[in-house]
Design an enzyme around this catalytic site. Structure first.
Site, short mmCIF file in Angstrom:
data_model
loop_
_atom_site.label_atom_id
_atom_site.label_comp_id
_atom_site.label_asym_id
_atom_site.label_seq_id
_atom_site.Cartn_x
_atom_site.Cartn_y
_atom_site.Cartn_z
N SER A 48 40.06 65.99 41.21
CA SER A 48 38.94 65.15 40.27
C SER A 48 38.26 65.98 39.48
O SER A 48 39.09 66.35 38.33
CB SER A 48 37.91 64.60 41.33
OG SER A 48 37.09 63.78 40.61
N ASP A 184 41.23 58.83 42.80
CA ASP A 184 40.71 60.25 42.81
C ASP A 184 41.36 60.82 43.99
O ASP A 184 41.10 60.42 45.30
CB ASP A 184 39.20 59.95 43.06
CG ASP A 184 38.28 61.35 43.08
OD1 ASP A 184 38.79 62.34 43.45
OD2 ASP A 184 37.59 61.47 42.05
#
Length: 342
Positions: A48, A184
């Protein structure tokens, strides 16, 4: 010859603390050892927001100061641009934020850089994502030849496509004529340290664990209480809005414990702290991953300063290969000091 791994957690705007800390580390290396952060690290890993930073370090020409400046209020408000659809409720029936702002910033800053840039410098990087159609983690890495042509901005965009916050990202890899639908990587490995350790062992089989030095940097640990009795009555909506289910799924402490236990004593430092008042951190930042107010970003930067005050000397020496202390874990909120391990 020893190898150095730099692993960076996910956490949205809280990556501002990470970049501030790394800025100080880079300065310390230059002043004390006449080296840069890039001179020391062999393998970068990120999830991320950590993937954004790792890819910037491994594949672009951005200076460490430039990377730190990515995390400012002006950029953050573009990245976290509210989804303004007429019947869309933030994160409930549509992503809370649009994708266009994040993609635009990443494209502007990363340009045409690709994973091949890292390989050309004899460096390696991985970014953790999750393929929702295949229902399995997808680790995008320089050790896979099919991934070398991928643009860094696209990989960073996919790794940071947090469910309910940003739209899923389609990404074709290698000779595939179809998109892999990625989200993510924090849903499976918000702390990518074990991914990096495993990949490094495959890449350098002749390098023992005794010869691997590992710096793992978090983005702050949330301490906000979740209402246990109330949770008995929550369904999907309750868990999303009150239970912060995404944050629960992305808890990094199991990986942190496994990594510090597996690493050779004295070869591992975990930089992290609870986001609450403690000695040395009088004004902690908001623990939300999307509080992009200028005041909160400043507090996040201050947390990065706090980390360097506590870990800086040890981390600089670890990266330079001169550290002689024990492994260090997260900061104890009672003492404001890193916990020794081993």
């Amino acid at each position: 010859m020893g190898k150095v791994i730099l692993s960076l957690d996910g956490g949205g705007i809280r990556g501002a603390a990470t970049t501030q800390f790394l800025y100080h580390v880079n300065t310390g290396l230059q002043e004390r050892h006449d080296k840069s952060l890039r001179d020391c690290v062999d393998f970068y890993a990120g999830t991320s927001t950590g993937a954004i930073i790792a890819l910037a370090l491994a594949t672009t020409q951005l200076s460490v100061d430039d990377i730190n400046q990515l995390y400012n209020a002006q950029n953050a408000t573009q990245i976290f641009a509210e989804n303004e659809g007429l019947f869309e409720l933030d994160g409930i029936n549509a992503p809370k934020y649009e994708a266009s702002g994040k993609r635009r910033i990443l494209q502007q800053k990363f340009g045409d850089a690709s994973l091949a840039e890292a390989a050309a410098r004899d460096r390696h990087v991985l970014a953790v994502t999750y393929n929702i159609e295949a229902r399995k983690p997808c680790v995008i890495k320089t050790t896979d030849p099919q991934h070398l042509g991928l643009k860094s901005c696209d990989v960073a965009d996919a790794s940071s496509a947090a469910p309910t916050y940003f739209p899923t990202r389609g990404l074709a890899m290698g000779d595939e004529g179809f998109d892999n639908w990625l989200i993510d990587g924090g849903v499976t490995a918000n702390n990518p340290t074990l991914c990096a350790m495993a990949e490094a062992r495959r890449l350098w089989p002749q390098t023992s664990m005794d010869e691997m030095r590992i710096l793992s940097v978090g983005t702050g640990y949330r301490t906000r209480k979740i209402n246990g009795p109330a949770s008995c009555n929550w369904g999907a909506l309750g868990w999303m809005t009150q239970g912060n289910i995404i944050d629960i799924l992305s808890d990094e402490r199991v990986v942190a414990y496994q990594a510090i236990t597996m690493a050779t004593t004295g070869n591992y430092i975990r930089v992290n702290a609870e986001m609450r008042r403690q000695p040395g951190l009088a004004s902690p930042p908001d623990d939300a991953m999307d509080d992009v107010s200028a005041s909160n970003i400043l507090r996040l930067k201050k947390m990065g300063d706090f980390w360097f005050e506590q870990y800086g000397s040890a981390v600089v020496d670890l990266l330079a290969g001169t550290y002689e202390g024990t492994s260090l874990d997260r900061i104890d909120p009672i003492t404001g000091k890193p916990k020794p391990f081993g």
